[in-house]
Design a protein around this motif. Structure first.
Motif, PDB file in Angstrom:
ATOM      1  N   ASP A  67       9.468  -0.748   5.919  1.00 27.51           N
ATOM      2  CA  ASP A  67       8.529   0.096   5.167  1.00 27.51           C
ATOM      3  C   ASP A  67       7.131   0.042   5.781  1.00 27.51           C
ATOM      4  O   ASP A  67       6.473   1.076   5.964  1.00 27.51           O
ATOM      5  N   ARG A  88      13.666  -4.820   4.850  1.00 25.14           N
ATOM      6  CA  ARG A  88      13.186  -3.602   4.201  1.00 25.14           C
ATOM      7  C   ARG A  88      11.657  -3.593   4.138  1.00 25.14           C
ATOM      8  O   ARG A  88      11.023  -2.549   4.358  1.00 25.14           O
ATOM      9  N   ASN A 144       7.124   1.557   9.321  1.00 23.37           N
ATOM     10  CA  ASN A 144       7.353   2.999   9.222  1.00 23.37           C
ATOM     11  C   ASN A 144       6.087   3.746   8.809  1.00 23.37           C
ATOM     12  O   ASN A 144       5.828   4.866   9.263  1.00 23.37           O
ATOM     13  N   ASN A 145       5.283   3.119   7.961  1.00 27.00           N
ATOM     14  CA  ASN A 145       4.024   3.739   7.545  1.00 27.00           C
ATOM     15  C   ASN A 145       3.080   3.953   8.727  1.00 27.00           C
ATOM     16  O   ASN A 145       2.199   4.823   8.670  1.00 27.00           O
TER      17      ASN A 145
END
Length: 369
Positions: free
Chosen positions: A88, A84, A91-92
């Motif tokens: 995260d 995760r 993905n940013n």
């Protein structure tokens, strides 16, 4: 054609040693560096440790467990959290990732090996960065890699990578463990002919949170360079070193690759399979295999070691006790004990059935340089 890079980062680089908690600034820098490389056109695969360490942190456990079942349970807690965090951060930056969990079985079985290779290739073609770890929650001792250094080298061989970066808690390989021997000297380059005989006191233990050490990294370098992959050991706290090394700067320790094997099946035999035994050869068989590209016949066998079945992988040794090849046998160890040293024409008479004329066919033999 785009170059493929495998990056392995160890628990010692991902965590803060005193607490075992994640070093988020290092992870963020790593994510930014790998995304940068992907945008430059490189194919990127990340092999990441840390699931057990993250699980320990989530559960308030202060020391890495030794019991296999407990480690597997804690890894299950930590793996979801670890992926995760990666998702995260990537993905940013607009970079998609995929989680791949592997066991030794995925390399041992030819069909699984080919399927894994095809999956990696499909993900890379889609612009995805696979994030790889050992499937700790289901792997038994027999099916474990033992450490992610070995896993990363096998992945590098599997995908026919150009580079393998082993990110660790030291800046390079030394002549001895610099924590114990202050006079240890750094090693910048290991030539291809030096690695097989590399014998230095590098210590054999990792950190409190990791499973590897410099010994496992040298083993990984042998696997990867044997598959034609340039391998580099460098400090994991400075992931931007990867960019500098690719640009030509002499950072860390670089291991020169051997000539790349062209035959994918033979790469699988030498790197994917686990040897189940040993066969000791006479001088004639050694020369026939190593210099003439011949198959192994029963007449050239001096001795057998280990308990193995037909279709298992075994290592072949010369009379001077040095390993010279690996191959897939057509006979079990019990059968070979009966026919070793005998001519192929005698196999039917000894075993009572018509077996293969060769103990190992040359198509299933890989000579070790």
């Amino acid at each position: 054609m785009s170059q493929t890079i495998v990056i392995k980062i160890g628990t010692s680089s991902l965590t803060i040693p005193e607490t075992g908690s994640l070093a988020l600034s290092t992870i963020a820098t790593l994510v930014e560096t790998l995304t940068n490389l992907r945008q430059k056109g490189y194919n990127i695969i990340l092999v990441s440790s840390g699931a057990v360490g993250v699980g320990c942190g989530r559960l308030g456990i202060s020391k890495r467990p030794q019991n296999l079942n407990q480690k597997q349970a804690i890894a299950a807690v930590g793996q979801g959290r670890l992926i995760r965090i990666y998702d995260d951060l990537f993905n940013n930056l607009g970079q998609p990732i995929a989680q791949i969990l592997l066991t030794r079985h995925d390399f041992k079985e030819r069909s699984s090996y080919v399927n894994a290779s095809n999956t990696f290739r499909a993900l890379l073609d889609l612009g995805v960065i696979p994030v790889v770890n050992e499937n700790d929650t289901v792997a038994t001792d027999e099916l474990k890699f033992g450490d992610n250094d070995t896993l990363s080298a096998l992945v590098a061989s599997l995908v026919d990578a150009d580079w393998l970066f082993l990110l660790t808690d030291v800046d390079k390989l030394y002549s001895a463990d610099p924590r114990l021997v202050p006079s240890a000297t750094p090693i910048d380059l290991v030539a291809r002919h030096e690695l097989s005989n590399l014998d230095i006191d590098v210590g054999d233990s990792g950190t409190n949170w990791g499973t590897g050490g410099m010994v496992t990294k040298i083993t990984a370098a042998r696997i990867a360079t044997g598959a034609g992959v340039t391998t580099v050991i460098t400090n994991g706290k400075n992931p931007t070193n990867i960019l500098d090394i690719l640009a030509g700067r002499a950072i860390g320790t670089r291991f020169e690759p051997q000539p790349r094997p062209e035959n994918a099946r033979k790469r699988w035999i030498i790197n994917g399979l686990v040897s189940k035994g040993k066969i000791y050869l006479d001088n004639g068989a050694t020369k026939a295999i190593c210099e003439q590209g011949k198959s192994l016949l029963s007449a050239g066998i001096l001795a057998i070691e280990g308990d193995f079945n037909s279709a298992d992988a075994v290592d072949l040794y010369a009379p001077d006790n040095l390993p010279v090849a690996r191959g897939i046998v057509n006979y079990s160890s019990n059968e070979l004990q009966l026919i070793k040293g005998k001519k192929s024409q005698k196999i039917y008479e000894i075993l009572g059935y018509e077996g293969a004329q060769t103990v190992i066919h040359r198509d299933n033999l890989v000579v070790i340089d």
